[in-house]
Structure formats: structure tokens, C-alpha cells
Scaffold this motif. Structure first.
Motif, PDB file in Angstrom:
ATOM      1  N   UNK A 295       7.976   3.601   5.035  1.00 32.14           N
ATOM      2  CA  UNK A 295       7.268   4.190   6.183  1.00 32.14           C
ATOM      3  C   UNK A 295       5.800   4.507   5.873  1.00 32.14           C
ATOM      4  N   UNK A 296       5.331   4.124   4.660  1.00 29.95           N
ATOM      5  CA  UNK A 296       3.974   4.536   4.280  1.00 29.95           C
ATOM      6  C   UNK A 296       2.895   3.733   5.003  1.00 29.95           C
ATOM      7  N   UNK A 297       1.825   4.436   5.374  1.00 29.18           N
ATOM      8  CA  UNK A 297       0.661   3.804   5.992  1.00 29.18           C
ATOM      9  C   UNK A 297      -0.508   3.944   5.007  1.00 29.18           C
ATOM     10  N   UNK A 298      -0.920   2.815   4.407  1.00 28.99           N
ATOM     11  CA  UNK A 298      -1.937   2.869   3.349  1.00 28.99           C
ATOM     12  C   UNK A 298      -3.323   3.277   3.860  1.00 28.99           C
ATOM     13  N   UNK A 299      -3.508   3.276   5.183  1.00 29.97           N
ATOM     14  CA  UNK A 299      -4.812   3.754   5.675  1.00 29.97           C
ATOM     15  C   UNK A 299      -4.954   5.252   5.443  1.00 29.97           C
ATOM     16  N   UNK A 300      -3.835   5.937   5.127  1.00 32.91           N
ATOM     17  CA  UNK A 300      -3.904   7.377   4.845  1.00 32.91           C
ATOM     18  C   UNK A 300      -4.093   7.650   3.348  1.00 32.91           C
TER      19      UNK A 300
ATOM     20  N   UNK B   7       6.295   7.536  -8.647  1.00 28.71           N
ATOM     21  CA  UNK B   7       5.889   6.245  -8.086  1.00 28.71           C
ATOM     22  C   UNK B   7       4.422   6.324  -7.665  1.00 28.71           C
ATOM     23  N   UNK B   8       3.639   5.349  -8.125  1.00 24.62           N
ATOM     24  CA  UNK B   8       2.241   5.248  -7.703  1.00 24.62           C
ATOM     25  C   UNK B   8       2.013   3.824  -7.195  1.00 24.62           C
ATOM     26  N   UNK B   9       1.575   3.686  -5.942  1.00 28.47           N
ATOM     27  CA  UNK B   9       1.278   2.360  -5.377  1.00 28.47           C
ATOM     28  C   UNK B   9      -0.112   2.413  -4.728  1.00 28.47           C
ATOM     29  N   UNK B  10      -0.939   1.475  -5.133  1.00 28.76           N
ATOM     30  CA  UNK B  10      -2.293   1.397  -4.574  1.00 28.76           C
ATOM     31  C   UNK B  10      -2.822   0.009  -4.906  1.00 28.76           C
ATOM     32  N   UNK B  11      -4.086  -0.269  -4.558  1.00 35.99           N
ATOM     33  CA  UNK B  11      -4.725  -1.497  -5.037  1.00 35.99           C
ATOM     34  C   UNK B  11      -5.164  -1.242  -6.479  1.00 35.99           C
ATOM     35  N   UNK B  12      -5.097  -2.255  -7.305  1.00 38.70           N
ATOM     36  CA  UNK B  12      -5.680  -2.208  -8.664  1.00 38.70           C
ATOM     37  C   UNK B  12      -5.047  -1.159  -9.576  1.00 38.70           C
ATOM     38  N   UNK B  13      -3.768  -0.936  -9.497  1.00 42.79           N
ATOM     39  CA  UNK B  13      -3.102  -0.039 -10.454  1.00 42.79           C
ATOM     40  C   UNK B  13      -2.620  -0.890 -11.629  1.00 42.79           C
ATOM     41  N   UNK B  14      -2.895  -0.444 -12.841  1.00 43.65           N
ATOM     42  CA  UNK B  14      -2.546  -1.255 -14.021  1.00 43.65           C
ATOM     43  C   UNK B  14      -1.596  -0.514 -14.942  1.00 43.65           C
ATOM     44  N   UNK B  15      -1.138  -1.237 -15.951  1.00 45.24           N
ATOM     45  CA  UNK B  15      -0.255  -0.643 -16.934  1.00 45.24           C
ATOM     46  C   UNK B  15      -0.997   0.395 -17.787  1.00 45.24           C
TER      47      UNK B  15
END
Ligand code: 2NL
Length: 347
Positions: A182-187, A218-226
Motif C-alpha cells: 500500500x506504500x506511495x513512494x511520493x510520500x 525493511x528499507x526500500x528507496x532508490x539507490x539503497x546498497x549493501x
């Protein structure tokens, strides 16, 4: 009956009322003088026999006498009532200056303390705490975590099923699956920790319980790395087990992460030399983690070519056992107060 007699009857009754010491005696006086067989009734009955000249005066005096007696009765009644209350109050009074008995208080359960420490630690790094249902759908517990019905990894997890499709969650991951869906990444990005009870069909022993706790991140975004994962886990290890701790990541496997790792911390008891806590290895395993599998993202409707991230999971039971030297996981669930009271905290 003369007026004089009437007046002396009044005096007699008033004296009797004055001498009364309790409500019972007052009633006796009432019955004796004003009752059906008493003198007052006799007088009233005798009124009829009087002459027309005598009757008004006699009636007037009789009324005065009766009113005087009633007033005296009423006054005495009130005096006795208030004396009774006064005596009761004096008898029941409490010495508020006496020291009180110590009140038996409970304490926050050790597991709750550890879960709260973990929550605070991740809140300090910008995470939100999210909770979800313990009775789950197969879909959220398994399907969405890259564990389809025929997946061999499902055998690894013996599950309490309620119906074909409903079960007791085997991990807290379905909370994250629901959040991703249900996540909206614009937020903004997803940055959450999910603590809670989980269930597996295990036989209980010193290190296994069919009910235990888990906390996952849990972390989800653009450009998340190890590297972000490693930095996060290092910060966690030092805050939870001491600034001197080092961490070590070993390759591992989980169906929902790729690549997957397990994290060890340098032993907080011997510092790495080898002891009974680290079984002579110098390292203690504390959690599993990895980069979220693209299938998991896609199944939640997240474009895995744009977004990615890491996840980790650990057992607060095990963390608490290590940190507080508890030798049997069952202590957390049998709730013997002699165990619980050893971890008393000021709330
Ligand atoms: C362990 C290992 C782990 C996760 C949990 C996870 C959750 C989602 C997506 C991807 Cl929604 N991963 N959770 C990942 C790696 C390890 O737990 O040993 N737990 C006690």
C-alpha cells in the motif's frame, strides 16, 4: 383527668426522654406514653366525656402537651443519631501519618524491555514501528515473500494452519509485505521495523519455543546498497552490545533476499578470545539480512528496476538471552515472577 395531671404527665415524659441513652430506649418511652395503651391515648379517648365548657381548654392543653412531647422526642432522636455517627467516626478514624505497606508492583517483561530497546534504537535512525495481525493469510505470510506453495523452504517452517489459507504467522514479514503493497513512494521511502509474536510448530526446548518474538527491518528507496545495510547493522551492534563490538557478515540464504547474509558480532564476554558464550569461536550470530529479492518487490507492486533495499530479521528472545545471560527461552513464556522480578526496571 385534670389539666394539672396532664401537665405533670408532660413533665414525667420529658424527664423520661431526657434520661434515655439510646434509640431503643427512646422507642420504649414512645410506646409507654404515646402508644395505644398509654396515658396519652387514654386522655384523648376521655375527651368525649367532658362537658362542652371543659373540652376546648382541655383539648388545647392536650395538644400543647402532645406537641411538647413530640418536639422533645424529635430533639432527642436527632441528638442520639448524631452521637451514634460521631462515635462511629471516632472509631473508624484513620491515622494518615502511619507509614503505608509496600505495594507489590510488577515490572516490564524482559522481552518487552528488549523489544523496546530495539525499537528505540531504530527510531533513532529514522525508522517507524509498524505492527500487524498474528493470524495471517497464507498469501501475505508465504506467497508475497517469494515462497510459493511448492517451495521447498516451506518445509523448513512447520506452520500452525487454521484453514488452508489462514495461519499463525511464522515471521513478521507479512507486516512488511502489507506495508509495501500500500506504500506511495511520493510520500518518501519505506523505513520500518516490525516487532511482534510469531509461531512455529516446534517442540519446545531450551533454545526453541513454538511462540517467540521477532523484529524485522525493511528499507526500500532508490539507490539503497549493501553498504547501507552494513552501516545500519554495525550501528545496531554497537548500540545494543557495546561500542567495542565488531561485526562480520557471512553469506547465507533466505528466499526473500538476494544476496543474503548472516551477521556475527565479536563476543561481548571475551572480546574474541573464545569463551563459553561464543563457544570458543570469538563470534556470536545475532541476525539474518540481505537485499530484498526483486520477486518480493514485484509481488508488492513495486518496480524493482527503480526501487530496491535491504531487510533484516532477528529474534529478541535470543538477543535477550545473550545480553542478560538467560539460559532457557521457556523462561520468557512460563512467567514465573521469581524470574521476571530479576529484571525490574523503573517504568
Ligand atoms: C532471521 C532472518 C530475515 C528478512 C528476515 C525480509 C522481509 C521482507 C523482505 C525481505 Cl518483507 N526480507 N526479512 C530478510 C532476511 C533475514 O530474518 O534469521 N531472522 C530471525
Amino acid at each position: 383527668m385534670s389539666i394539672d395531671k396532664l401537665r405533670s404527665l408532660k413533665e414525667e415524659v420529658i424527664v423520661a426522654i431526657t434520661n434515655v441513652v439510646d434509640l431503643g430506649q427512646l422507642n420504649d418511652v414512645r410506646v409507654k406514653f404515646l402508644g395505644k395503651k398509654g396515658p396519652m391515648t387514654e386522655i384523648m379517648k376521655g375527651m368525649g366525656k367532658l362537658s362542652n365548657e371543659e373540652r376546648p381548654l382541655m383539648g388545647k392543653v392536650a395538644n400543647e402537651v402532645r406537641e411538647a412531647i413530640n418536639a422533645a422526642m424529635e430533639e432527642k432522636h436527632q441528638a442520639l443519631e448524631s452521637a451514634k455517627i460521631e462515635a462511629q467516626l471516632a472509631h473508624e478514624s484513620i491515622d494518615v501519618t502511619l507509614p503505608s505497606r509496600a505495594v507489590q508492583t510488577g515490572t516490564t517483561h524482559l522481552l518487552t524491555q528488549v523489544v523496546e530497546q530495539l525499537e528505540d534504537l531504530f527510531i533513532g535512525m529514522g525508522y517507524s514501528v509498524v505492527e500487524g495481525p498474528e493470524v495471517e493469510q497464507d498469501h501475505y505470510n508465504f506467497e508475497m515473500l517469494n515462497l510459493p506453495k511448492d517451495h521447498p523452504a516451506r518445509d523448513m517452517q512447520d506452520t500452525f494452519y487454521i484453514t488452508d489459507e489462514v495461519l499463525l504467522r511464522t515471521h513478521t514479514s507479512p507486516v512488511q509485505a502489507r506495508t509495501m503493497e500500500k506504500h506511495d513512494f511520493s510520500t518518501g521511502p519505506i523505513k520500518i521495523v516490525c516487532p511482534g509474536k510469531v509461531y512455529r510448530r516446534d517442540s519446545d526446548d531450551a533454545t526453541h519455543s513454538h511462540q517467540f518474538t521477532q523484529i524485522e527491518g525493511l528499507v526500500i528507496d532508490k539507490h539503497v546498497t549493501m553498504a547501507d545495510l552494513k552501516g545500519t547493522l554495525t550501528a545496531f551492534a554497537k548500540k545494543m552490545f557495546g561500542e567495542e563490538r565488531e561485526i562480520r557478515l557471512r553469506p547465507s540464504f533466505f528466499p526473500f533476499t538476494e544476496p543474503s547474509v548472516e551477521m556475527d558480532i565479536s563476543c561481548f564476554k571475551c572480546g574474541g578470545a573464545g569463551c563459553n558464550v561464543c563457544k570458543g569461536t570469538g563470534w556470536i550470530e545475532v541476525l539474518g539480512a540481505g537485499m530484498v529479492h526483486p520477486n518480493v518487490l514485484e509481488m508488492a507492486g513495486i518496480d524493482s528496476s527503480i526501487y530496491g533495499g535491504f531487510a533484516f530479521g532477528m529474534g529478541p528472545d535470543r538477543i535477550a538471552m545473550l545480553k542478560y545471560g538467560v539460559d532457557d527461552i521457556r523462561h520468557f513464556y512460563t512467567n514465573d515472577v521469581r524470574f521476571l522480578q530479576q529484571f525490574k526496571v523503573k517504568d
